[in-house]
Design an enzyme around this catalytic site. Structure first.
Site, PDB file in Angstrom:
ATOM      1  N   ASP A 165       8.039  -2.263  -5.391  1.00 30.76           N
ATOM      2  CA  ASP A 165       7.036  -1.730  -5.931  1.00 30.76           C
ATOM      3  C   ASP A 165       7.660  -0.444  -6.114  1.00 30.76           C
ATOM      4  O   ASP A 165       8.223  -0.411  -5.427  1.00 30.76           O
ATOM      5  CB  ASP A 165       5.557  -1.688  -6.454  1.00 30.76           C
ATOM      6  CG  ASP A 165       5.198  -0.583  -7.146  1.00 30.76           C
ATOM      7  OD1 ASP A 165       5.209  -0.604  -8.336  1.00 30.76           O
ATOM      8  OD2 ASP A 165       4.768   0.537  -6.591  1.00 30.76           O
ATOM      9  N   ASP A 193       7.053   3.058  -7.935  1.00 32.01           N
ATOM     10  CA  ASP A 193       6.494   4.917  -7.860  1.00 32.01           C
ATOM     11  C   ASP A 193       4.970   4.317  -5.643  1.00 32.01           C
ATOM     12  O   ASP A 193       4.274   3.947  -6.412  1.00 32.01           O
ATOM     13  CB  ASP A 193       5.718   5.143  -8.489  1.00 32.01           C
ATOM     14  CG  ASP A 193       6.261   5.614  -9.817  1.00 32.01           C
ATOM     15  OD1 ASP A 193       6.922   6.837  -9.453  1.00 32.01           O
ATOM     16  OD2 ASP A 193       6.283   4.595 -10.353  1.00 32.01           O
ATOM     17  N   ASP A 212       1.940  -0.731  -3.128  1.00 28.98           N
ATOM     18  CA  ASP A 212       0.884   0.554  -2.603  1.00 28.98           C
ATOM     19  C   ASP A 212      -0.318   0.188  -3.714  1.00 28.98           C
ATOM     20  O   ASP A 212      -1.510   1.060  -3.676  1.00 28.98           O
ATOM     21  CB  ASP A 212       1.350   1.738  -3.234  1.00 28.98           C
ATOM     22  CG  ASP A 212       1.154   2.022  -4.044  1.00 28.98           C
ATOM     23  OD1 ASP A 212       2.156   1.584  -5.077  1.00 28.98           O
ATOM     24  OD2 ASP A 212       1.196   3.298  -4.550  1.00 28.98           O
TER      25      ASP A 212
END
Length: 218
Positions: free
Chosen positions: A13, A15, A171
């Site tokens: 991922d 961001d 996240d």
């Protein structure tokens, strides 16, 4: 000699995982809201809008009674402003560049799959990690938003790696969900934008505390 890595491919991922982009997202979003005559938001509010693509972010940021046309106009302005306002405060998380170098030097195939719109994903990765990733994809017509597993499965196909030999690092709950749906090992990160208990509830196979932990996680 370096130990064999647990997986052949690592998909990340963006961001909250590779890069701390929130400071720029706050500036960019509030600048566009101000220019459109809408109220601005706090860092915490904007953080709660992040993770499901630009349209979802803007839809939550504009007033509830905003028309679809005006929401789209704000999104278009947001995307157009990204080139000048989307990078200035963004930084890699501590230890991430070194970890990616270790993975690459030990033969792993690396990719990025993000819900950030594709043009922004391409530009920010090119700026902060030039030449590091084999495949980079953001949200677009061919790569639907996570947790739809189609984008992750296609990314692995491009890398030539089966899901059972791959890990997805993220996240958010959506990141853990897409990994699970694709049959990929789900690595949650403790330094990102969602609490670790959210990642665990979403099906993370493991939570790592620092980027270097990915080298020995299985």
């Amino acid at each position: 000699m370096d130990e064999k890595l647990p997986f052949d491919a690592y998909v990340f991922d963006l961001d909250g995982t590779l890069l701390d982009t929130l400071p720029d997202l706050v500036v960019l979003t509030n600048t566009v809201l101000r220019e459109c005559g809408y109220p601005e938001h706090t860092r915490e509010e904007i953080l709660s809008y992040v993770g499901n693509g630009a349209f979802t972010l803007i839809k939550q940021a504009v007033p509830p009674n905003t028309s679809i046309a005006d929401t789209q106009a704000a999104l278009d302005r947001w995307k157009a402003s990204y080139a000048t306002l989307g990078h200035r405060l963004t930084l890699p998380y501590a230890g991430m560049p070194e970890t990616l170098h270790q993975l690459k030097s030990r033969g792993a195939k690396l990719a990025v799959l993000s819900n950030k719109f594709d043009a922004a994903t391409q530009s920010v990765i090119a700026e902060h990690f030039p030449g590091v990733f084999d495949v980079v994809h953001g949200e677009c017509d061919e790569f639907p938003r996570k947790p739809d597993p189609a984008g992750l499965l296609r990314t692995l196909q491009e890398l030539g790696v089966s899901p059972s030999r791959a890990a997805y690092v993220g996240d958010s709950a959506g990141d853990m969900d897409v990994a699970r749906r694709a049959g990929v090992f789900a690595i949650g990160v403790a330094w990102g934008y969602q609490p670790t208990e959210v990642l665990q509830k979403a099906g993370a196979n493991i939570i790592i505390e620092v980027p270097a932990d990915v080298l020995t996680t299985y």
